[in-house]
Design a protein around this motif. Structure first.
Motif, PDB file in Angstrom:
ATOM      1  N   HIS A 209       0.769  -1.100   0.171  1.00 25.34           N
ATOM      2  CA  HIS A 209       0.047  -0.034   0.379  1.00 25.34           C
ATOM      3  C   HIS A 209       0.949   1.590  -0.334  1.00 25.34           C
ATOM      4  O   HIS A 209       0.344   2.322   0.797  1.00 25.34           O
ATOM      5  N   LEU A 210       1.863   1.084  -1.002  1.00 19.09           N
ATOM      6  CA  LEU A 210       2.646   2.430  -1.355  1.00 19.09           C
ATOM      7  C   LEU A 210       3.031   3.542  -1.825  1.00 19.09           C
ATOM      8  O   LEU A 210       1.851   2.318  -3.601  1.00 19.09           O
ATOM      9  N   GLN A 211       2.988   4.315  -1.821  1.00 16.82           N
ATOM     10  CA  GLN A 211       2.908   4.989  -3.374  1.00 16.82           C
ATOM     11  C   GLN A 211       4.476   5.198  -4.413  1.00 16.82           C
ATOM     12  O   GLN A 211       5.105   5.786  -3.077  1.00 16.82           O
ATOM     13  N   PHE A 212       4.808   4.773  -5.232  1.00 18.39           N
ATOM     14  CA  PHE A 212       5.101   5.151  -6.342  1.00 18.39           C
ATOM     15  C   PHE A 212       6.061   6.439  -6.285  1.00 18.39           C
ATOM     16  O   PHE A 212       4.937   7.812  -6.849  1.00 18.39           O
ATOM     17  N   VAL A 213       6.897   6.937  -5.763  1.00 15.08           N
ATOM     18  CA  VAL A 213       7.260   9.148  -5.789  1.00 15.08           C
ATOM     19  C   VAL A 213       8.430   8.997  -7.441  1.00 15.08           C
ATOM     20  O   VAL A 213       8.052   9.840  -7.821  1.00 15.08           O
ATOM     21  N   GLY A 214       9.507   8.231  -6.866  1.00 14.64           N
ATOM     22  CA  GLY A 214      10.460   8.515  -8.137  1.00 14.64           C
ATOM     23  C   GLY A 214      11.629   7.760  -8.249  1.00 14.64           C
ATOM     24  O   GLY A 214      11.554   7.284  -7.208  1.00 14.64           O
ATOM     25  N   PHE A 215      12.289   7.268  -8.377  1.00 12.30           N
ATOM     26  CA  PHE A 215      13.932   7.334  -8.996  1.00 12.30           C
ATOM     27  C   PHE A 215      13.989   8.615  -8.997  1.00 12.30           C
ATOM     28  O   PHE A 215      14.339   9.157  -9.815  1.00 12.30           O
ATOM     29  N   GLU A 216      15.931   7.786  -8.356  1.00  9.50           N
ATOM     30  CA  GLU A 216      17.392   8.850  -7.863  1.00  9.50           C
ATOM     31  C   GLU A 216      17.794   8.073  -9.607  1.00  9.50           C
ATOM     32  O   GLU A 216      18.071   6.933  -9.687  1.00  9.50           O
ATOM     33  N   TRP A 217      18.641   9.497  -9.919  1.00  6.70           N
ATOM     34  CA  TRP A 217      19.469   8.927 -10.883  1.00  6.70           C
ATOM     35  C   TRP A 217      20.268   9.509 -10.756  1.00  6.70           C
ATOM     36  O   TRP A 217      21.072  10.228 -10.213  1.00  6.70           O
ATOM     37  N   PRO A 218      21.979   8.582 -11.473  1.00  6.22           N
ATOM     38  CA  PRO A 218      23.337   9.386 -11.490  1.00  6.22           C
ATOM     39  C   PRO A 218      23.390   9.863 -12.761  1.00  6.22           C
ATOM     40  O   PRO A 218      24.569  11.330 -12.246  1.00  6.22           O
ATOM     41  N   ASP A 219      22.758  10.079 -13.127  1.00  6.89           N
ATOM     42  CA  ASP A 219      22.684  11.479 -14.140  1.00  6.89           C
ATOM     43  C   ASP A 219      21.854  11.505 -15.112  1.00  6.89           C
ATOM     44  O   ASP A 219      20.637  10.961 -14.436  1.00  6.89           O
ATOM     45  N   ALA A 220      21.229  12.736 -15.504  1.00  8.22           N
ATOM     46  CA  ALA A 220      20.468  13.099 -16.425  1.00  8.22           C
ATOM     47  C   ALA A 220      20.344  12.636 -17.547  1.00  8.22           C
ATOM     48  O   ALA A 220      18.480  12.789 -17.896  1.00  8.22           O
ATOM     49  N   GLY A 221      20.988  11.690 -18.056  1.00  5.48           N
ATOM     50  CA  GLY A 221      20.377  11.316 -19.598  1.00  5.48           C
ATOM     51  C   GLY A 221      19.443  10.486 -19.587  1.00  5.48           C
ATOM     52  O   GLY A 221      18.476  10.311 -20.095  1.00  5.48           O
ATOM     53  N   THR A 222      19.098   9.171 -18.092  1.00  5.91           N
ATOM     54  CA  THR A 222      18.016   8.011 -18.106  1.00  5.91           C
ATOM     55  C   THR A 222      16.972   8.957 -18.590  1.00  5.91           C
ATOM     56  O   THR A 222      16.261   8.587 -18.820  1.00  5.91           O
ATOM     57  N   ALA A 223      16.883  10.061 -17.336  1.00  5.46           N
ATOM     58  CA  ALA A 223      15.241  10.637 -17.462  1.00  5.46           C
ATOM     59  C   ALA A 223      14.890  11.326 -18.823  1.00  5.46           C
ATOM     60  O   ALA A 223      14.235  11.209 -19.276  1.00  5.46           O
ATOM     61  N   ALA A 224      16.106  12.134 -19.406  1.00 10.98           N
ATOM     62  CA  ALA A 224      15.732  12.677 -20.674  1.00 10.98           C
ATOM     63  C   ALA A 224      15.481  11.185 -21.445  1.00 10.98           C
ATOM     64  O   ALA A 224      14.147  11.900 -22.486  1.00 10.98           O
ATOM     65  N   ARG A 225      16.247  10.416 -21.609  1.00 10.02           N
ATOM     66  CA  ARG A 225      15.583   9.028 -23.278  1.00 10.02           C
ATOM     67  C   ARG A 225      14.319   8.665 -22.548  1.00 10.02           C
ATOM     68  O   ARG A 225      13.698   8.580 -23.244  1.00 10.02           O
ATOM     69  N   TYR A 226      14.172   8.497 -21.451  1.00 14.31           N
ATOM     70  CA  TYR A 226      13.167   8.337 -20.800  1.00 14.31           C
ATOM     71  C   TYR A 226      11.910   9.278 -21.621  1.00 14.31           C
ATOM     72  O   TYR A 226      10.872   8.956 -22.067  1.00 14.31           O
ATOM     73  N   VAL A 254      22.163  -0.404 -13.613  1.00 16.44           N
ATOM     74  CA  VAL A 254      23.662  -1.297 -13.120  1.00 16.44           C
ATOM     75  C   VAL A 254      23.745  -0.660 -11.836  1.00 16.44           C
ATOM     76  O   VAL A 254      24.220  -1.894 -11.146  1.00 16.44           O
ATOM     77  N   LEU A 255      23.390   0.551 -11.545  1.00 18.09           N
ATOM     78  CA  LEU A 255      23.834   0.722 -10.310  1.00 18.09           C
ATOM     79  C   LEU A 255      22.890   0.678  -8.987  1.00 18.09           C
ATOM     80  O   LEU A 255      23.201   0.806  -8.214  1.00 18.09           O
ATOM     81  N   MET A 256      21.871  -0.572  -9.504  1.00 18.28           N
ATOM     82  CA  MET A 256      20.379  -0.509  -8.589  1.00 18.28           C
ATOM     83  C   MET A 256      19.442   0.534  -8.895  1.00 18.28           C
ATOM     84  O   MET A 256      19.709   1.124  -9.402  1.00 18.28           O
ATOM     85  N   TYR A 257      18.228  -0.226  -8.842  1.00 18.85           N
ATOM     86  CA  TYR A 257      17.054   0.403  -8.355  1.00 18.85           C
ATOM     87  C   TYR A 257      16.679   1.358  -7.069  1.00 18.85           C
ATOM     88  O   TYR A 257      17.141   0.545  -6.085  1.00 18.85           O
ATOM     89  N   GLN A 258      17.157   3.027  -7.694  1.00 16.83           N
ATOM     90  CA  GLN A 258      17.019   3.398  -6.245  1.00 16.83           C
ATOM     91  C   GLN A 258      15.496   4.053  -6.187  1.00 16.83           C
ATOM     92  O   GLN A 258      16.002   5.155  -7.438  1.00 16.83           O
ATOM     93  N   PHE A 259      15.032   4.210  -5.443  1.00 14.68           N
ATOM     94  CA  PHE A 259      13.778   4.667  -5.477  1.00 14.68           C
ATOM     95  C   PHE A 259      13.524   5.559  -4.122  1.00 14.68           C
ATOM     96  O   PHE A 259      13.360   4.174  -3.468  1.00 14.68           O
ATOM     97  N   TRP A 260      12.583   6.095  -4.197  1.00 15.27           N
ATOM     98  CA  TRP A 260      11.499   6.685  -3.460  1.00 15.27           C
ATOM     99  C   TRP A 260       9.794   6.381  -3.549  1.00 15.27           C
ATOM    100  O   TRP A 260       9.374   5.841  -4.572  1.00 15.27           O
ATOM    101  N   VAL A 261       9.516   5.834  -1.706  1.00 15.67           N
ATOM    102  CA  VAL A 261       7.961   5.790  -2.289  1.00 15.67           C
ATOM    103  C   VAL A 261       7.423   6.728  -0.898  1.00 15.67           C
ATOM    104  O   VAL A 261       8.053   6.658   0.402  1.00 15.67           O
ATOM    105  N   ARG A 262       6.083   6.249  -0.925  1.00 18.43           N
ATOM    106  CA  ARG A 262       5.196   7.160   0.180  1.00 18.43           C
ATOM    107  C   ARG A 262       4.150   6.374   0.942  1.00 18.43           C
ATOM    108  O   ARG A 262       3.461   5.321   0.129  1.00 18.43           O
ATOM    109  N   LYS A 263       4.431   6.013   2.294  1.00 18.11           N
ATOM    110  CA  LYS A 263       3.258   5.376   3.057  1.00 18.11           C
ATOM    111  C   LYS A 263       1.808   6.432   2.912  1.00 18.11           C
ATOM    112  O   LYS A 263       1.827   7.173   3.348  1.00 18.11           O
TER     113      LYS A 263
END
Length: 265
Positions: A209-226, A254-263
């Motif tokens: 019962h969590l809400q996905f907030v978003g991924f953390e990125w090591p660089d801005a390129g991934t978000a731009a490509r998405y 490759v560095l892990m899924y790193q993300f935030w969720v909210r209760k």
């Protein structure tokens, strides 16, 4: 914490997240680098850092005192035994720990029980797709019977370097962790490693019962490509789309899924 998250995820729904100093739990703090960074990032907040290893905790405490940091408390604890803790937290941070448990979902569920309604959680998990070179190395180690001793690790590294015909093993040898005994042990000799896909993570988020907030990125390129592939997802939070994206670009996490969720409140 609220201000930090608004900067990280400007399109996320963070309504109701207080700006007051937070109580933060770092679950699996290791030798202290992570909680020290957290305490410095949020100096008005208080941090409880727990780990199973007394040796790691002793080193963490020494470094914390050397740096004059006063807003961290250390305790020895097993994540799976934290359910008895009466205290509740505004933030729970557990990065790179759950995937080394026998039952990661059980550990995540316990941590969720310690989070206040509306609180946020930072999670780091290994990607099944992005770790395929590590999976190949672990198979190679098992087949060769290399023990996790300094001599065994050195012999394994020599054997991997001799297999440049194997693209996945060659990739392992290109990483800097390969050339440090302790880092190599953690990379490919770890006694237990669990890996995840984004559909699995989406299912766990729903079950908890969590809400996905978003991924953390090591660089801005991934978000731009998405964004170029899925312009309709302005908040960058559609995990089905991210699964499609990772399928085409398997090294994205490759560095892990790193993300935030909210209760949910």
């Amino acid at each position: 914490v609220a201000g930090f998250l608004r900067g990280l995820f400007p399109a996320a729904d963070l309504a109701g997240l207080p700006d007051a100093p937070a109580r933060i739990l770092v679950a699996g703090c290791g030798t202290g680098r992570h909680p020290i960074g957290t305490a410095q990032r949020f100096p008005d907040s208080s941090v409880l850092a727990v780990d199973l290893s007394l040796t790691s905790l002793a080193y963490a405490l020494r470094k914390t005192r050397e740096l004059g940091i006063a807003n961290i408390e250390y305790r020895q604890a097993d994540i799976l035994a934290l359910g008895s803790l009466a205290e509740r937290f505004d933030v729970v941070d557990c990065t790179g720990v759950l995937h080394h448990l026998e039952a990661p979902a059980a550990g995540w569920r316990i941590l969720c029980s310690l989070l206040r309604p509306g609180g946020v959680m930072r999670i780091g998990l290994y990607s099944e797709r992005a770790r395929r070179h590590v999976v190949r190395a672990r198979e190679f180690i098992a087949a060769g019977g290399f023990p996790p001793t300094p001599e065994g690790i050195r012999a394994c590294r020599a054997a991997i370097l001799a297999r440049q015909d194997d693209a996945l093993l060659a990739r392992v040898a290109r990483g800097e962790d390969f050339y440090s005994l302790s880092a190599c042990r953690d990379l490919i000799f770890h006694v237990q490693e669990q890996r995840f896909t984004l559909p699995q993570i989406a299912g766990l988020i729903a079950d908890l019962h969590l809400q996905f907030v978003g991924f953390e990125w090591p660089d801005a390129g991934t978000a731009a490509r998405y964004r170029a592939s899925f312009p309709e997802d302005r908040a960058l939070t559609d995990l089905d789309n991210w699964h499609r994206f990772e399928t085409k670009r398997p090294d994205t996490f490759v560095l892990m899924y790193q993300f935030w969720v909210r209760k949910r409140a």
